[in-house]
Design a protein around this motif. Structure first.
Motif, PDB file in Angstrom:
ATOM      1  N   ASP A 184      -0.375  -0.410 -12.230  1.00 50.58           N
ATOM      2  CA  ASP A 184       0.368  -0.002 -11.603  1.00 50.58           C
ATOM      3  C   ASP A 184       1.607   0.706 -12.296  1.00 50.58           C
ATOM      4  O   ASP A 184       1.676   1.488 -11.673  1.00 50.58           O
ATOM      5  CB  ASP A 184      -0.268   0.831 -10.845  1.00 50.58           C
ATOM      6  N   LEU A 185       2.029  -0.464 -11.596  1.00 52.62           N
ATOM      7  CA  LEU A 185       3.973  -0.869 -11.572  1.00 52.62           C
ATOM      8  C   LEU A 185       4.285  -0.218 -13.357  1.00 52.62           C
ATOM      9  O   LEU A 185       4.280  -0.615 -14.347  1.00 52.62           O
ATOM     10  CB  LEU A 185       4.064  -1.848 -11.682  1.00 52.62           C
ATOM     11  N   THR A 234       9.009   2.737  -7.074  1.00 54.84           N
ATOM     12  CA  THR A 234       9.511   2.169  -7.562  1.00 54.84           C
ATOM     13  C   THR A 234      11.128   2.039  -8.700  1.00 54.84           C
ATOM     14  O   THR A 234      11.408   1.467  -8.904  1.00 54.84           O
ATOM     15  CB  THR A 234       8.730   0.729  -7.539  1.00 54.84           C
ATOM     16  N   ALA A 255       0.908  -1.426  -0.061  1.00 55.33           N
ATOM     17  CA  ALA A 255      -0.433   0.418  -0.210  1.00 55.33           C
ATOM     18  C   ALA A 255       1.095   1.364  -0.003  1.00 55.33           C
ATOM     19  O   ALA A 255       0.301   2.478  -0.686  1.00 55.33           O
ATOM     20  CB  ALA A 255      -0.983   0.365   1.315  1.00 55.33           C
ATOM     21  N   GLU A 256       2.031   1.421   0.558  1.00 46.14           N
ATOM     22  CA  GLU A 256       3.288   2.075   0.742  1.00 46.14           C
ATOM     23  C   GLU A 256       4.064   2.005  -0.461  1.00 46.14           C
ATOM     24  O   GLU A 256       4.921   3.286  -0.551  1.00 46.14           O
ATOM     25  CB  GLU A 256       3.832   2.370   1.455  1.00 46.14           C
ATOM     26  N   ALA A 257       4.005   1.257  -1.578  1.00 48.38           N
ATOM     27  CA  ALA A 257       5.008   1.109  -2.803  1.00 48.38           C
ATOM     28  C   ALA A 257       4.460   2.053  -3.982  1.00 48.38           C
ATOM     29  O   ALA A 257       4.010   1.227  -4.371  1.00 48.38           O
ATOM     30  CB  ALA A 257       4.817   0.127  -2.737  1.00 48.38           C
ATOM     31  N   ASP A 258       4.423   3.137  -3.893  1.00 51.29           N
ATOM     32  CA  ASP A 258       4.087   3.549  -5.262  1.00 51.29           C
ATOM     33  C   ASP A 258       5.176   4.031  -6.383  1.00 51.29           C
ATOM     34  O   ASP A 258       6.673   3.476  -6.308  1.00 51.29           O
ATOM     35  CB  ASP A 258       3.735   5.630  -4.820  1.00 51.29           C
ATOM     36  N   ALA A 259       4.818   3.939  -7.190  1.00 53.00           N
ATOM     37  CA  ALA A 259       5.997   4.371  -9.077  1.00 53.00           C
ATOM     38  C   ALA A 259       7.136   4.769  -8.617  1.00 53.00           C
ATOM     39  O   ALA A 259       7.323   4.850  -8.884  1.00 53.00           O
ATOM     40  CB  ALA A 259       4.865   4.975 -10.064  1.00 53.00           C
ATOM     41  N   ASP A 260       7.135   6.097  -7.599  1.00 50.71           N
ATOM     42  CA  ASP A 260       8.475   6.675  -7.685  1.00 50.71           C
ATOM     43  C   ASP A 260       9.281   6.177  -6.329  1.00 50.71           C
ATOM     44  O   ASP A 260      10.276   6.499  -7.513  1.00 50.71           O
ATOM     45  CB  ASP A 260       7.875   8.342  -7.253  1.00 50.71           C
ATOM     46  N   TRP A 311      -1.342  -4.010  -7.386  1.00 45.05           N
ATOM     47  CA  TRP A 311      -0.485  -3.303  -7.195  1.00 45.05           C
ATOM     48  C   TRP A 311       0.535  -3.403  -8.549  1.00 45.05           C
ATOM     49  O   TRP A 311       0.792  -1.831  -9.295  1.00 45.05           O
ATOM     50  CB  TRP A 311       0.655  -3.359  -6.214  1.00 45.05           C
TER      51      TRP A 311
END
Length: 177
Positions: free
Chosen positions: A105-106, A47, A40-45, A102
């Motif tokens: 959206d990766l 990664t 839930a905290e791993a956004d595209a920025d 997730w």
């Protein structure tokens, strides 16, 4: 080197494995920057900034969890006496995105971005594992998967982890670097 470890965990076992992998990466390369994040905290920025992306989750119904399997697991855990902490983590996880969502959206990555996949699973015939599906999705997003998908054993569907699995996870994390 910047390593990002993204995990989905319902009962805390996968989180513990992810944290042990992070320790192993840091032990092998003390100068490495390591972020260990729930999905839930791993956004595209986050990664996009990774040189190494490590992704893991629990095995449900022989593969990656789904919205339905996560809800079923949370309900089952909530009915177990003495499992209040695990039930709270499961309820929180169910509210957020799972790994399947997730991955939608990766962002696709460029060349030379490395990845690895792991899961937690029971040690039973035909129990399956989520790590192969995770590795496949990483490959579809153009990550270079640098290790065979790895499964870490839990003694029952909700744990605890088998003795020695945290040490094995640390060693696996160190080998990834």
């Amino acid at each position: 080197m910047h390593t990002v470890i993204v995990y989905e965990s319902l009962y805390g076992n996968t989180r513990e494995i992810a944290e042990a992998i992070a320790e192993g990466v840091h032990d092998a390369d003390p100068g490495a920057s390591v972020d260990c994040l729930p999905v839930a905290e791993a956004d595209a920025d986050v990664t996009r900034s990774a040189d190494l992306l490590v992704v893991g989750g629990p095995t449900h119904m022989r593969g990656m969890s789904s919205g339905l399997s996560r809800r079923m697991a949370a309900v089952a855990e909530g009915h177990k006496e003495g499992h209040e902490e695990a039930a709270a983590e499961a309820r929180e996880t169910v509210q957020g995105p799972g790994l399947r969502a997730w991955f939608h959206d990766l962002p696709t990555t460029g060349a030379a971005t490395y990845a690895a996949a792991f899961d937690t699973r029971v040690d039973m015939p035909r129990a399956g594992g989520a790590a192969d599906g995770i590795a496949h999705r990483l490959s579809r997003h153009h990550y270079d998967v640098v290790a065979e998908p790895e499964g870490f054993i839990v003694e029952d569907t909700d744990g605890p982890l088998r003795a020695g699995e945290l040490d094995r996870a640390r060693a696996w994390g160190a080998r990834l670097v």
